[in-house]
Motif scaffolding. Sequence first.
Motif, PDB file in Angstrom:
ATOM      1  N   LYS A   1       0.830  -1.207   0.000  1.00 26.53           N
ATOM      2  CA  LYS A   1       0.000   0.000   0.000  1.00 26.53           C
ATOM      3  C   LYS A   1       0.864   1.257   0.000  1.00 26.53           C
ATOM      4  O   LYS A   1       0.576   2.230  -0.702  1.00 26.53           O
ATOM      5  CB  LYS A   1      -0.928  -0.003   1.218  1.00 26.53           C
ATOM      6  CG  LYS A   1      -1.913   1.153   1.247  1.00 26.53           C
ATOM      7  CD  LYS A   1      -2.888   0.997   2.400  1.00 26.53           C
ATOM      8  CE  LYS A   1      -3.997   2.039   2.308  1.00 26.53           C
ATOM      9  NZ  LYS A   1      -5.020   1.851   3.367  1.00 26.53           N
TER      10      LYS A   1
ATOM     11  N   MET B   1       2.302   1.704  -3.486  1.00 30.01           N
ATOM     12  CA  MET B   1       1.245   2.121  -4.413  1.00 30.01           C
ATOM     13  C   MET B   1       0.912   3.604  -4.240  1.00 30.01           C
ATOM     14  O   MET B   1       0.767   4.343  -5.212  1.00 30.01           O
ATOM     15  CB  MET B   1      -0.003   1.259  -4.198  1.00 30.01           C
ATOM     16  CG  MET B   1       0.171  -0.184  -4.668  1.00 30.01           C
ATOM     17  SD  MET B   1      -1.077  -1.312  -3.971  1.00 30.01           S
ATOM     18  CE  MET B   1      -2.567  -0.652  -4.722  1.00 30.01           C
TER      19      MET B   1
ATOM     20  N   TYR C   1       3.846   5.650  -5.717  1.00 28.73           N
ATOM     21  CA  TYR C   1       3.802   5.765  -7.172  1.00 28.73           C
ATOM     22  C   TYR C   1       2.731   6.763  -7.616  1.00 28.73           C
ATOM     23  O   TYR C   1       2.961   7.601  -8.494  1.00 28.73           O
ATOM     24  CB  TYR C   1       3.517   4.406  -7.808  1.00 28.73           C
ATOM     25  CG  TYR C   1       4.673   3.448  -7.781  1.00 28.73           C
ATOM     26  CD1 TYR C   1       5.955   3.859  -8.123  1.00 28.73           C
ATOM     27  CD2 TYR C   1       4.500   2.120  -7.407  1.00 28.73           C
ATOM     28  CE1 TYR C   1       7.026   2.979  -8.093  1.00 28.73           C
ATOM     29  CE2 TYR C   1       5.570   1.228  -7.373  1.00 28.73           C
ATOM     30  CZ  TYR C   1       6.832   1.668  -7.720  1.00 28.73           C
ATOM     31  OH  TYR C   1       7.888   0.792  -7.690  1.00 28.73           O
TER      32      TYR C   1
ATOM     33  N   ILE D   1       2.212   0.465  -9.748  1.00 32.27           N
ATOM     34  CA  ILE D   1       1.044   0.421  -8.853  1.00 32.27           C
ATOM     35  C   ILE D   1       0.367  -0.941  -8.959  1.00 32.27           C
ATOM     36  O   ILE D   1       0.059  -1.597  -7.959  1.00 32.27           O
ATOM     37  CB  ILE D   1       0.047   1.540  -9.186  1.00 32.27           C
ATOM     38  CG1 ILE D   1       0.701   2.917  -8.969  1.00 32.27           C
ATOM     39  CG2 ILE D   1      -1.226   1.415  -8.339  1.00 32.27           C
ATOM     40  CD1 ILE D   1      -0.153   4.082  -9.431  1.00 32.27           C
TER      41      ILE D   1
ATOM     42  N   PHE E   1       0.385  -4.227  -6.151  1.00 33.27           N
ATOM     43  CA  PHE E   1      -0.894  -4.795  -5.704  1.00 33.27           C
ATOM     44  C   PHE E   1      -0.972  -6.293  -6.012  1.00 33.27           C
ATOM     45  O   PHE E   1      -1.287  -7.110  -5.133  1.00 33.27           O
ATOM     46  CB  PHE E   1      -2.055  -4.062  -6.374  1.00 33.27           C
ATOM     47  CG  PHE E   1      -3.400  -4.664  -6.088  1.00 33.27           C
ATOM     48  CD1 PHE E   1      -4.057  -4.415  -4.892  1.00 33.27           C
ATOM     49  CD2 PHE E   1      -4.013  -5.504  -7.019  1.00 33.27           C
ATOM     50  CE1 PHE E   1      -5.293  -4.976  -4.617  1.00 33.27           C
ATOM     51  CE2 PHE E   1      -5.247  -6.071  -6.763  1.00 33.27           C
ATOM     52  CZ  PHE E   1      -5.895  -5.804  -5.560  1.00 33.27           C
TER      53      PHE E   1
END
Length: 435
Positions: A160, A163, A166, A297, A301
């Motif tokens: 997280k 992400m 980014y 990203i 994930f």
Amino acid sequence: MLKIGDKKLINAWAFYDWANSVYSLVISTAIFPIYYAGLTSSEGFANAEGKISFLGTLWTPTTLYNYALAFSFLVVAFISPMLSGIADYSGNKKKFLKGFCLLGSLSVMCLFFFTGKETLWVGIVFTILASIGFWGSIVFYNAYLPEVAHPEQQDNVSAKGFMLGYAGAILLLLLCLVIIETEVFGFYDKQFGSQLSFVLVGLWWLGFAQVTYAKLPDSEKSKLPKDNYFVKGIKEFKKVAKELFAYQELKLFLISFFLLSIGVQTIILMAGIFGTILGLETLNLIATILLVQFVGILGAFLFSRLSNKIGNIKTLKITIAIWGLVCFIGFNLTKDTPNIEMYFYILGALIGLVMGAIQSLARSTYSKMLPKTEDNASYFSFFDVTEKIALVVGMVTFGVLNSMISIQSSVLALAVFFLASFITISRIKKTKYVK
């Protein structure tokens, strides 16, 4: 005070990635290296041989910049173990995080004053200080991960953070490109637009870091012995070192992390130069950098979810194998390769897929392997120092092979480090939280 595993605490911790990742993208990768290269190659800056003078010595601009960064990495590698020992001894990780963040963000803003030959010292000095600030803050930021998330949460929480990083970096980079390349804000001056971008990075980093500071726990000890902090910090570090090397799996993981970091960090830092040598235009390089961030990203994930299903070690082995593939593709690319731009975009997409994934998983895997302890900063300083020394080794290896053979041979050599990392990580036995 928020408890470990609380969503508000996790979100606040991850938000520091949103704050600091603009440095990685705008300053380390995209705008500042291009600004520096353009300025130092301009008429009147370099001599007839293309060299510039600094500290009474003539340097090629790229070599001076690389040495400045390498020096900053060595400084962080030297001071972070001592400072982390002091932080664990006194319980004031947040103060060190704030201090390095302030140093980094203010130094980035000072790059605004790097405008020509007379202010070259400004560019070099504050490049070094900004790098020390960034990487120094990361040591203490990472050390909070075991205190904000339970082991079973840490893969997703670490991902997280990357992400968010980014996403924030892409957003600010696009704004900076608008300022530099268009007249939307009432002026069109690429140099001044770049200078403004450096100020924006510093303000963004320092400003959004306040969200993290507001929620992270204050763990400073109320009763501190009156002994010398420095001596106690060294003793704390030595104690943790002895403990760490007693854990076979942790030791193997750090060796594997060292080997993969040689490849990963060198590729990240040298990708732009590799693209330039292949003849790509600046616009194509910026587009590739943005592609890496967008795919990053998705990669962070997907691989965090995959690790939940098949375990950290197997997932890391997959990412290491893909990095090896990146090296083989790069080795086969030359300036004369047809459709070189398309191949470089494919390379960028592959790098993006595994860049955030491998960094995120390495951080969370190491965190989950740690024994239950209050010395998290000292343990994570080993993690950080491993990465910094790997970076220096990678840059030297890359530079030597490039000068003696070719840049393609340098890229291929990195595949050897990934192979060694793959073999080493395969020897790690399953633990309670790492499979």
